[in-house]
Design a protein around this motif. Structure first.
Motif, PDB file in Angstrom:
ATOM      1  N   CYS A  23      12.308 -76.766 -81.059  1.00 28.07           N
ATOM      2  CA  CYS A  23      12.172 -76.329 -82.455  1.00 28.07           C
ATOM      3  C   CYS A  23      11.270 -77.267 -83.252  1.00 28.07           C
ATOM      4  CB  CYS A  23      13.535 -76.218 -83.120  1.00 28.07           C
ATOM      5  SG  CYS A  23      14.499 -74.797 -82.569  1.00 28.07           S
ATOM      6  N   LEU A  43      16.752 -67.602 -84.448  1.00 27.14           N
ATOM      7  CA  LEU A  43      16.206 -68.962 -84.504  1.00 27.14           C
ATOM      8  C   LEU A  43      14.703 -68.962 -84.764  1.00 27.14           C
ATOM      9  CD1 LEU A  43      16.842 -71.953 -84.369  1.00 27.14           C
ATOM     10  CD2 LEU A  43      16.604 -71.841 -81.880  1.00 27.14           C
ATOM     11  N   TYR A  53      19.812 -75.584 -88.114  1.00 25.04           N
ATOM     12  CA  TYR A  53      19.480 -74.309 -87.465  1.00 25.04           C
ATOM     13  C   TYR A  53      19.927 -74.299 -86.004  1.00 25.04           C
ATOM     14  CZ  TYR A  53      16.339 -73.505 -91.457  1.00 25.04           C
ATOM     15  OH  TYR A  53      15.808 -73.335 -92.715  1.00 25.04           O
ATOM     16  N   PHE A  89      22.699 -71.873 -84.473  1.00 22.77           N
ATOM     17  CA  PHE A  89      22.272 -71.016 -83.371  1.00 22.77           C
ATOM     18  C   PHE A  89      23.209 -71.166 -82.172  1.00 22.77           C
ATOM     19  CE2 PHE A  89      19.740 -70.546 -79.440  1.00 22.77           C
ATOM     20  CZ  PHE A  89      19.344 -69.229 -79.571  1.00 22.77           C
TER      21      PHE A  89
END
Length: 197
Positions: free
Chosen positions: A80, A148, A177, A181
């Motif tokens: 990410c 996501l 996040y 998730f």
């Protein structure tokens, strides 16, 4: 760097600055240090050049997720962060594409051509987590991936435009996040495991 690559890089850069209309063949050729004739010999038309340049951007090196997940929290945090950096670096170009997609619908196809599209990578990763019993099999991988991907995309594209709704750092946001998730797919993050001890 060869002429073709210079033209593709210049086209993506100029398009990101000025959009389709402003990305004239003259300006792109100047940025690439070649003549307009050379541009047309290489690509035939402005449309072909722009489409290939955008396709190249879409196929650029993408962060990968492991085939054999071991630590979903750490793996997703790294992925990410890298994904955010890529999107944040391309935000001007992406905003132009989104703003012009109705007038030039052909440009959106460029984003769909990569075999390493982030949504596909993340969907496969969720499936592997499920196969290994590291995530709930009840969660649809495609929807989980969209969740996501959407959060990271929005973070990269909107943070600088509406800073008052992002009072936390990028790292804090990505951490939140990823934890949300992992909970959504029925996986426990290493941070949650540590807190439970």
């Amino acid at each position: 760097m060869d002429i073709r690559t210079r033209l593709l890089d210049a086209a993506a850069r100029v398009y990101g600055e000025t959009g389709y209309r402003g990305a004239t063949t003259r300006r792109i050729a100047q940025e690439a240090g070649v003549s307009e004739i050379t541009l047309f010999r290489q690509f035939g038309s402005k449309e072909s050049l722009i489409l290939e340049a955008l396709t190249q951007v879409g196929r650029a090196a993408q962060p990968m997720l492991p085939d054999d997940p071991v630590d979903p929290h750490a793996e997703l945090m790294q992925w990410c962060r890298q994904r955010f950096e890529i999107l944040n670096g391309l935000r001007s170009l992406l905003r132009k594409v989104m703003g012009e997609v109705e007038e030039h619908p052909e440009i959106i196809e460029c984003a769909k051509t990569s075999p390493h599209h982030p949504a596909l990578l993340l969907e496969r990763y969720v499936r592997r987590l499920q196969e290994r019993g590291l995530a709930s099999s009840d969660t649809p991988p495609k929807l989980a991936a969209a969740l996501l991907i959407g959060a990271i995309f929005t973070e990269a594209m909107v943070r600088d435009m509406i800073p008052e709704i992002y009072p936390y750092s990028v790292d804090e946001a990505i951490e939140a996040y990823v934890r949300l998730f992992l909970r959504a797919i029925g996986a426990t993050s290493t941070a949650d495991q540590a807190a439970a001890r």
